[in-house]
Design a protein around this motif. Sequence first.
Motif, short mmCIF file in Angstrom:
data_model
loop_
_atom_site.label_atom_id
_atom_site.label_comp_id
_atom_site.label_asym_id
_atom_site.label_seq_id
_atom_site.Cartn_x
_atom_site.Cartn_y
_atom_site.Cartn_z
N LEU A 116 16.19 3.55 -7.20
CA LEU A 116 15.83 2.79 -6.00
C LEU A 116 16.65 3.25 -4.80
N THR A 117 17.97 3.35 -4.95
CA THR A 117 18.82 3.66 -3.81
C THR A 117 18.80 5.13 -3.40
N ARG A 118 18.61 6.04 -4.34
CA ARG A 118 18.68 7.46 -4.01
C ARG A 118 17.33 8.13 -3.81
N ILE A 119 16.26 7.53 -4.33
CA ILE A 119 14.95 8.18 -4.23
C ILE A 119 13.97 7.33 -3.43
N VAL A 120 13.76 6.09 -3.86
CA VAL A 120 12.70 5.27 -3.27
C VAL A 120 13.02 4.85 -1.84
N ILE A 121 14.20 4.34 -1.59
CA ILE A 121 14.54 3.87 -0.24
C ILE A 121 14.58 5.02 0.77
N GLU A 175 5.66 10.32 -10.44
CA GLU A 175 6.41 11.47 -10.93
C GLU A 175 7.79 11.59 -10.29
N VAL A 176 7.91 11.13 -9.05
CA VAL A 176 9.21 11.19 -8.37
C VAL A 176 10.20 10.28 -9.07
N GLU A 177 9.77 9.08 -9.40
CA GLU A 177 10.64 8.15 -10.12
C GLU A 177 10.94 8.66 -11.54
N THR A 232 0.83 -1.20 0.00
CA THR A 232 0.00 0.00 0.00
C THR A 232 0.86 1.25 0.00
N PHE A 233 1.94 1.23 0.77
CA PHE A 233 2.84 2.37 0.80
C PHE A 233 3.47 2.60 -0.57
N PHE A 234 4.02 1.55 -1.16
CA PHE A 234 4.71 1.72 -2.44
C PHE A 234 3.75 2.04 -3.58
N SER A 235 2.52 1.55 -3.53
CA SER A 235 1.57 1.90 -4.58
C SER A 235 1.10 3.34 -4.45
N LEU A 272 12.83 7.74 0.72
CA LEU A 272 11.45 8.14 0.95
C LEU A 272 10.67 7.10 1.75
N SER A 273 11.10 5.86 1.69
CA SER A 273 10.36 4.80 2.37
C SER A 273 10.99 4.41 3.70
N LYS A 274 11.88 5.22 4.23
CA LYS A 274 12.52 4.91 5.52
C LYS A 274 11.50 4.71 6.65
N PRO A 275 10.45 5.55 6.78
CA PRO A 275 9.49 5.32 7.87
C PRO A 275 8.79 3.96 7.81
N VAL A 276 8.35 3.56 6.63
CA VAL A 276 7.64 2.28 6.54
C VAL A 276 8.62 1.12 6.70
#
Length: 168
Positions: free
Chosen positions: A60-65, A44-46, A36-39, A67-71
């Motif tokens: 993946l390493t510079r943007i997605v991870i 646009e960020v990617e 749910t978080f990733f969907s 941003l997803s540190k809390p989850v």
Amino acid sequence: MIPFYLVARSYGLMDTIWAMVLPNAINTYNLIVMRTFFSGMPVEVEESGRIDGLSDFTVLTRIVIPLSKPVLLTIGMFYTVAIWNDFQSALLLIRNPNLFPLQLVIRNLVVVGQAGDVLEATTKDGHKVILESLKYAIILLGCLPVLIIYPFIQKHFEQGAMIGSVKG
């Protein structure tokens, strides 16, 4: 429990560390929260990273991870607590007392009372008394690692628990 035991025995997990790790490897609830978080993450960020010339791995390493540190920390804490408190898998699959995890040892001491003379004292009347304070100290010792880790990720835990579960 019987099918769980039979499957674990057929895979050779009896009396191994994997008996504690593999049954808890994937939790459906945590998987749904992560999905749910990733969907909900904006595409646009990617895309902006790809426009800047980043590869999929770098996105993946510079943007997605980041941003997803809390989850990730929230799910990590869920797994940590679940695995740390799991004594049922050890109770079913581990027979060697040298391989018992701390929670199973605590269970044996507190619930079953398999401590022998260590938890018993004699009053002046000659009655044997179980030292309740020692039981509670052992329980606190079992909770201590989670209590030490939690304050460091508390702010991420509060954000991550709500990010993946509520959509709006």
